[in-house]
Enzyme design. Sequence first.
Site, PDB file in Angstrom:
ATOM      1  N   ASP A 253      -0.678  -2.451  -4.595  1.00 46.56           N
ATOM      2  CA  ASP A 253      -1.797  -2.782  -3.705  1.00 46.56           C
ATOM      3  C   ASP A 253      -2.673  -1.534  -3.539  1.00 46.56           C
ATOM      4  OD1 ASP A 253      -3.496  -4.082  -1.970  1.00 46.56           O
ATOM      5  OD2 ASP A 253      -1.926  -5.026  -0.821  1.00 46.56           O
TER       6      ASP A 253
ATOM      7  N   ASP B 258      -5.196   1.935   2.676  1.00 51.29           N
ATOM      8  CA  ASP B 258      -5.951   0.825   3.251  1.00 51.29           C
ATOM      9  C   ASP B 258      -6.059   1.028   4.758  1.00 51.29           C
ATOM     10  OD1 ASP B 258      -6.207  -0.118   0.715  1.00 51.29           O
ATOM     11  OD2 ASP B 258      -5.310  -2.081   1.081  1.00 51.29           O
TER      12      ASP B 258
ATOM     13  N   ASP C   3       0.820  -1.205   0.000  1.00 48.09           N
ATOM     14  CA  ASP C   3       0.000   0.000   0.000  1.00 48.09           C
ATOM     15  C   ASP C   3       0.863   1.267   0.000  1.00 48.09           C
ATOM     16  OD1 ASP C   3      -2.123  -1.783   0.419  1.00 48.09           O
ATOM     17  OD2 ASP C   3      -1.946  -1.572   2.603  1.00 48.09           O
TER      18      ASP C   3
ATOM     19  N   ARG D 178     -12.556   0.121  -5.532  1.00 49.70           N
ATOM     20  CA  ARG D 178     -12.389   0.532  -4.123  1.00 49.70           C
ATOM     21  C   ARG D 178     -12.295   2.036  -3.919  1.00 49.70           C
ATOM     22  NH1 ARG D 178      -8.032  -4.084  -2.004  1.00 49.70           N
ATOM     23  NH2 ARG D 178      -9.103  -5.848  -2.953  1.00 49.70           N
TER      24      ARG D 178
END
Length: 438
Positions: free
Chosen positions: A257, A261, A227, A314
């Site tokens: 990624d 997150d 991330d 997302r």
Amino acid sequence: MKNTVLVAVGLAASAAAQQTAYGQCGGQGWTGPTNCVSGYTCVSSNDFYSQCVPGAAATTSTKTSSTKTTKTATTKTTTTKTSSTKSSTTKTSKTSSSKTAQPPTTLSTITTTTPSPTSTAPPPPNSFSLEGYARNNPTGTVSGGTGGSTTTVSSYAAFTSAVKSNNPKVVYVSGIITLTSKVKIGSNTSVLGLGSNSGVTGKGLSLSSVDNVVIRNMKISEVKGDDLITLSKSTRVWIDHNELFSGGLTNGPDYYDGQIDITHASDYITVSWNYFHDHWKSSLVGNSDANRAEDFGHLHITYHHNYWRNMGTRGPAGRFGHQHVYNNLYEDYRYQAIHSRSDNQVLVEGNVFRGDTPEALSTYGLVIPQDSPNTCTCGDQELDGYANLGAANDWGSSSINITRVGSFTAAEYSYNLTPLGSVQAVVSAGAGVGKIGI
Ligand SMILES: *[C@@H]1O[C@H](CO)[C@@H](O)[C@H](O)[C@H]1NC(C)=O
Ligand SMILES: *[C@@H]1O[C@H](CO)[C@@H](O)[C@H](O)[C@H]1NC(C)=O
């Protein structure tokens, strides 16, 4: 196609004057149909939006100057509204004296919490001031390192050591620093990029079991297999005016990624005015089914005035938590923008969707094959999530699939809502680095 609404329960519109399932049927300035198709009833979400939700016409929706009662066949939520003050640019949200959070359907021992904001005054009408859960939460408004020591860094070694402690400190980043491993940020820290070309590349930032952190005006890019920013067990974080990007979508969802997150019961976070682009997976909230009990009742996150362009999935994708998603601009969000699943709640309002953006919002529990399913290339099947719609969104040509209407009908705090017609211009001009004079 405008305002396409896909629903599980297929009920065809029977009369021109009737709104279809889950469509808008009222709210300030609404001139469209105010009656719903058979089997649906028009229920007020707030002053800006009423929606056709499943239920017999006998279900009531009444509102007086002092009390608003909302009942739906699926949620049985009651909200009592005690005051409401509005101007053209400022929306003062309701004081809810009674709010029933939607309990998880499978774990009856878990209860969700509604934060009691420490700050109830409305934020100043300066559009770049802190709003949302990082401002209004039970512990106190995020201050980062304000009042602490000040350092300017331009190397990996200097950056790593400057951000490490939990003492209040402001760390200015000068230029783009190539990181050789993920950098852990301590509590009580502000990480501020200087000018319009400062930040980190190669590896990302980790906020693990920390509290009270600000990350602003940073360019963060090119982290392969990990991330850009990971939050775990962390509270009170403001991620503002950054630019997060990678080399694009050509290598599939997992080459890089996530961009931000947010996991392990992290809470009270505001993600504002960031420019996210050329990257597949943006922001996953709640990373594992195994963490359901830990996460439930946490993950209160505000996403506002972010600009997402050329993205995959997302934007955000939430499980188990609560996200307020307002005034964001989505352009070429190629597969699915907002996803609410596994009993997650989202309140979605005043957003604009443009370009090649097939699905703006879904509460259907399927993790689509174009995301990153782990059990089958056909997708993972999870429980559905919930969504509520607040002030009207401009869906453009995107579809929405709301399978369950939730109980998150109004944010617990005051915030400045940009008029829908100005969102595209305001967000594309104001998001990203070099805008806040650091
Ligand atoms: C919308 O959700 C329903 C389940 O409620 C599902 O059957 C349908 O395939 C979904 N539509 C899309 C486009 O994902
Ligand atoms: C952050 O700073 C405050 C005030 O100086 C202090 O009370 C708190 O313990 C610090 N947080 C951590 C995790 O050290």
